[in-house]
Design a protein around this motif. Sequence first.
Motif, PDB file in Angstrom:
ATOM      1  N   PHE A   1      31.752  52.345  36.424  1.00  0.00           N
ATOM      2  CA  PHE A   1      32.164  50.983  36.823  1.00  0.00           C
ATOM      3  C   PHE A   1      33.195  50.445  35.840  1.00  0.00           C
ATOM      4  O   PHE A   1      33.379  51.016  34.761  1.00  0.00           O
ATOM      5  N   THR A   2      33.839  49.370  36.243  1.00  0.00           N
ATOM      6  CA  THR A   2      34.891  48.773  35.415  1.00  0.00           C
ATOM      7  C   THR A   2      34.498  47.336  35.056  1.00  0.00           C
ATOM      8  O   THR A   2      33.522  46.800  35.587  1.00  0.00           O
ATOM      9  N   ILE A   3      35.301  46.729  34.195  1.00  0.00           N
ATOM     10  CA  ILE A   3      35.065  45.330  33.829  1.00  0.00           C
ATOM     11  C   ILE A   3      35.170  44.456  35.086  1.00  0.00           C
ATOM     12  O   ILE A   3      34.435  43.488  35.257  1.00  0.00           O
ATOM     13  N   GLU A   4      36.080  44.836  35.991  1.00  0.00           N
ATOM     14  CA  GLU A   4      36.227  44.105  37.254  1.00  0.00           C
ATOM     15  C   GLU A   4      34.916  44.134  38.055  1.00  0.00           C
ATOM     16  O   GLU A   4      34.501  43.117  38.627  1.00  0.00           O
ATOM     17  N   ASP A   5      34.259  45.288  38.070  1.00  0.00           N
ATOM     18  CA  ASP A   5      32.972  45.416  38.771  1.00  0.00           C
ATOM     19  C   ASP A   5      31.895  44.558  38.109  1.00  0.00           C
ATOM     20  O   ASP A   5      31.070  43.941  38.786  1.00  0.00           O
ATOM     21  N   VAL A   6      31.921  44.568  36.780  1.00  0.00           N
ATOM     22  CA  VAL A   6      30.944  43.781  36.019  1.00  0.00           C
ATOM     23  C   VAL A   6      31.048  42.308  36.422  1.00  0.00           C
ATOM     24  O   VAL A   6      30.046  41.632  36.669  1.00  0.00           O
ATOM     25  N   VAL A   7      32.293  41.843  36.497  1.00  0.00           N
ATOM     26  CA  VAL A   7      32.548  40.441  36.843  1.00  0.00           C
ATOM     27  C   VAL A   7      32.152  40.160  38.299  1.00  0.00           C
ATOM     28  O   VAL A   7      31.610  39.110  38.626  1.00  0.00           O
ATOM     29  N   LYS A   8      32.411  41.134  39.143  1.00  0.00           N
ATOM     30  CA  LYS A   8      32.064  40.995  40.554  1.00  0.00           C
ATOM     31  C   LYS A   8      30.562  40.748  40.733  1.00  0.00           C
ATOM     32  O   LYS A   8      30.139  39.933  41.562  1.00  0.00           O
ATOM     33  N   VAL A   9      29.763  41.444  39.952  1.00  0.00           N
ATOM     34  CA  VAL A   9      28.315  41.267  40.016  1.00  0.00           C
ATOM     35  C   VAL A   9      27.918  39.887  39.464  1.00  0.00           C
ATOM     36  O   VAL A   9      27.069  39.197  40.034  1.00  0.00           O
ATOM     37  N   GLN A  10      28.568  39.477  38.366  1.00  0.00           N
ATOM     38  CA  GLN A  10      28.279  38.149  37.800  1.00  0.00           C
ATOM     39  C   GLN A  10      28.596  37.058  38.818  1.00  0.00           C
ATOM     40  O   GLN A  10      27.904  36.045  38.904  1.00  0.00           O
ATOM     41  N   LYS A  11      29.638  37.288  39.603  1.00  0.00           N
ATOM     42  CA  LYS A  11      30.046  36.302  40.612  1.00  0.00           C
ATOM     43  C   LYS A  11      28.898  36.036  41.596  1.00  0.00           C
ATOM     44  O   LYS A  11      28.702  34.917  42.065  1.00  0.00           O
TER      45      LYS A  11
ATOM     46  N   MET B   1      34.131  42.445  24.116  1.00  0.00           N
ATOM     47  CA  MET B   1      34.138  42.826  25.531  1.00  0.00           C
ATOM     48  C   MET B   1      33.832  41.615  26.420  1.00  0.00           C
ATOM     49  O   MET B   1      34.284  41.547  27.570  1.00  0.00           O
ATOM     50  N   GLY B   2      33.093  40.657  25.880  1.00  0.00           N
ATOM     51  CA  GLY B   2      32.833  39.417  26.625  1.00  0.00           C
ATOM     52  C   GLY B   2      34.131  38.660  26.896  1.00  0.00           C
ATOM     53  O   GLY B   2      34.287  38.035  27.949  1.00  0.00           O
ATOM     54  N   GLY B   3      35.058  38.738  25.956  1.00  0.00           N
ATOM     55  CA  GLY B   3      36.367  38.104  26.139  1.00  0.00           C
ATOM     56  C   GLY B   3      37.157  38.768  27.259  1.00  0.00           C
ATOM     57  O   GLY B   3      37.858  38.109  28.024  1.00  0.00           O
ATOM     58  N   MET B   4      37.007  40.095  27.351  1.00  0.00           N
ATOM     59  CA  MET B   4      37.670  40.809  28.446  1.00  0.00           C
ATOM     60  C   MET B   4      37.174  40.293  29.788  1.00  0.00           C
ATOM     61  O   MET B   4      37.940  40.102  30.730  1.00  0.00           O
ATOM     62  N   GLN B   5      35.864  40.073  29.862  1.00  0.00           N
ATOM     63  CA  GLN B   5      35.282  39.569  31.111  1.00  0.00           C
ATOM     64  C   GLN B   5      35.746  38.140  31.395  1.00  0.00           C
ATOM     65  O   GLN B   5      36.007  37.785  32.547  1.00  0.00           O
ATOM     66  N   ALA B   6      35.857  37.341  30.328  1.00  0.00           N
ATOM     67  CA  ALA B   6      36.338  35.966  30.515  1.00  0.00           C
ATOM     68  C   ALA B   6      37.750  35.989  31.114  1.00  0.00           C
ATOM     69  O   ALA B   6      38.076  35.192  31.998  1.00  0.00           O
ATOM     70  N   LEU B   7      38.572  36.919  30.635  1.00  0.00           N
ATOM     71  CA  LEU B   7      39.930  37.080  31.174  1.00  0.00           C
ATOM     72  C   LEU B   7      39.875  37.549  32.624  1.00  0.00           C
ATOM     73  O   LEU B   7      40.565  37.009  33.498  1.00  0.00           O
ATOM     74  N   GLU B   8      39.061  38.575  32.842  1.00  0.00           N
ATOM     75  CA  GLU B   8      38.950  39.153  34.187  1.00  0.00           C
ATOM     76  C   GLU B   8      38.494  38.098  35.199  1.00  0.00           C
ATOM     77  O   GLU B   8      39.006  38.037  36.327  1.00  0.00           O
TER      78      GLU B   8
END
Lengths: 368, 208
Positions: free
Chosen positions: A118-128, A146-153
């Motif tokens: 999975f990617t950071i994009e997928d991680v964010v998709k699940v959080q959504k 890595m949390g900052g990467m997700q904040a950006l994503e």
Amino acid sequence: MITETKILKLNEKIVLQSGAELENVQIAYETYGKLNKNKDNAILLLHALTGDAHAAGYHKGDKKPGWWDDMVGKGKAFDTDKYFIICSNMLGGCSGTTGPNSINPKTGVEYGLSFPIFTIEDVVKVQKKLIDYFGIKKLCTAGGSMGGMQALEWAISYPEMVNRAIVIASTSRLSAQSIAFNAVGRNAILSDANFNNGNYYHAQKPEKGLAIARMIGHITYLCEEAMHEKFARRFQDNDSPHFTFDIDFEVESYLAHQGQAFVDRFDANSYLYITKAVDYFDLAKKFGSLENAFKNVLAKFLVISFTSDWLFPSEQSKELCRALMKNKKDVSYCEIQSPCGHDAFLLEFETQTKIIKSFLNDCGGNNG
Amino acid sequence: MDKHYTESKGLHLNYSIITDMIEKDAQVLDLGCGDGTLLKMLKNKGICARGIDISQSNIVKCLEKGLSVFQGDIDEGLMGYSDKSYDYVILNQTLQLTEKPDYVINEMLRTGKKIFVSFPNFGYWRIRFYLFFKGKMPKSNILPFEWYDTPNIHLLTIRDFLEFAKKNNIKIEKKICTRKAKIRNKFFQKYLSDNFFAEEVIFLCSRE
């Protein structure tokens, strides 16, 4: 503050960036503070590589609080009197959210290495999905490393939802040097005699490999100055060498301790998957250029870096800011003087509190 | 010279003059933006302004005002800012503090279509007289420091700036002398310049 981790079970399947599908996904999360009537005072905290949903407060009976307890609570940077704070364990993690150590509903046994990449994009998709569950339409995202990467994503994937993004000690892509350290960590796990191609859940675990990966991690989270401050060349006991290959120096003992503590709480397969997701994260590559990546964001950004952080150096944060400024986006940048290396985002809470509080100052979150 | 001008009040005078001269919707970059007072005034007028400052406490003050600020050293240049990406770049009361004033001004002219530069005029008559009669490094309301602790490392006069502009093909669009002594004597008015009577000056410049 006594807190507990809750579980949200998703009914729909999740389609990942790779095309792979995941069913029966569950999300472990915690919340602090109250969601207001307009549902516009939410802040989503995003954890780093090995974090979990337990950001703040104490679990019943625990002696240690959550990983960002200094920053989250009454009157703190992320003020629970004003904001509704959410933190969830990431996809692929091993602290409650579906990951390689979860049971694959199709086979009845743990996924192991059959878990999709999975990617950071997928991680964010699940959080959504979690955010949708609360009915939240506008939020602030915040995280370090890595949390900052997700904040950006988040700000890029859901521009209309994110009105503020706080990106701490992070980057839009890792340097070759940082990927190299992750690669060595993965190699340590993969070459552990107990690894057994990821199927170790009912046998001896690849503890040595995972511990070594963690030791390497900890070296990168500190810096020369921090290590000197903490250990110098002091010996573990007496003030003399043992003339053996046992632990002599304090720094060796520290790394051994960190390694051992880690294997008790973390899954080696998760470490493989998550570091890979971090390595793959590259906004410039995905969008053609970093400038392009931020074309449609609507959030106001706060970017923070630390002078002694060589793993996610200030220059990478400045690069982020420049790309945002070229798009005429609202962005502020702060470089905090710190001798703590990359770990500073978990330690330098006083300065961060001042900065984050003033940044959130005019966004009006309240319980009204 | 009106004695009652305090330092901050003097600065505010500059702020209003600069704010008045910038049209709504302009893109503005303020170098050495301090606590963000000017940025806030610009923002209130509907101008899209952001700032750069080296001091963390100033960054915090700007954030509290809801401003966009970048913590950085303007002596390192404006790398990453594209050519002519701002309508105005402002260097208010900061030129004399920079290590490389020539480099900073050239960077401003590269990134901004027009630039504002303001500084205390070291050619001001009181400063000249101070040095002449007291034989000591001049101090005043806007130059309150001792020689050993002053951050003002590149003091200059209006004439210095005009010469610099000529040499570097910088077009002076406007020169505004603030805190100018009131002169009644016609002889003085005719033969002595702004460089003698103005305590402070704001230049609006562009690249020729």
